[in-house]
Design a protein around this motif. Sequence first.
Motif, mmCIF file in Angstrom:
data_model
loop_
_atom_site.group_PDB
_atom_site.id
_atom_site.type_symbol
_atom_site.label_atom_id
_atom_site.label_comp_id
_atom_site.label_asym_id
_atom_site.label_seq_id
_atom_site.Cartn_x
_atom_site.Cartn_y
_atom_site.Cartn_z
ATOM 1 N N ASP A 140 0.814 -1.213 0.000
ATOM 2 C CA ASP A 140 0.000 0.000 0.000
ATOM 3 C C ASP A 140 0.850 1.267 0.000
ATOM 4 O O ASP A 140 0.572 2.219 -0.722
ATOM 5 N N CYS A 141 1.892 1.285 0.829
ATOM 6 C CA CYS A 141 2.729 2.487 0.952
ATOM 7 C C CYS A 141 4.109 2.298 0.326
ATOM 8 O O CYS A 141 4.954 3.184 0.407
ATOM 9 N N THR B 254 1.204 7.320 4.055
ATOM 10 C CA THR B 254 0.577 7.732 2.808
ATOM 11 C C THR B 254 0.385 9.231 2.872
ATOM 12 O O THR B 254 0.077 9.786 3.929
ATOM 13 N N SER B 255 0.594 9.873 1.783
ATOM 14 C CA SER B 255 0.476 11.322 1.719
ATOM 15 C C SER B 255 -0.762 11.675 0.924
ATOM 16 O O SER B 255 -0.975 11.157 -0.167
ATOM 17 N N SER B 256 -1.569 12.560 1.466
ATOM 18 C CA SER B 256 -2.767 12.967 0.742
ATOM 19 C C SER B 256 -2.405 13.974 -0.338
ATOM 20 O O SER B 256 -1.356 14.617 -0.297
ATOM 21 N N CYS C 71 0.313 4.589 7.260
ATOM 22 C CA CYS C 71 -0.333 3.681 6.315
ATOM 23 C C CYS C 71 -1.319 2.788 7.067
ATOM 24 O O CYS C 71 -0.931 2.138 8.038
#
Length: 72
Positions: A30-31, A37-39, A55
């Motif tokens: 996912d990361c 995780t960056s928006s 994440c």
Amino acid sequence: MDFLRGIADWKQTRVEKVRTDMESLGRCPDCRGRGFTSSFTSVYLPPTYDAIFDCPGCNGSGQYEDWSGNNA
């Protein structure tokens, strides 16, 4: 319909490839092993308001083992 099925098959193949690649490296798919995780809005906000989140797949560790435990 065959066109849409082809796109769906291509996407599924791509997801499986990323998962196997990340498994061999020991990283969260996912990361990509970063642990966060960056928006999209973090690009436009000042650094003090940076919207970086742990994440949810690996709980911020970046490890494949944690990701697979959460997604089993």
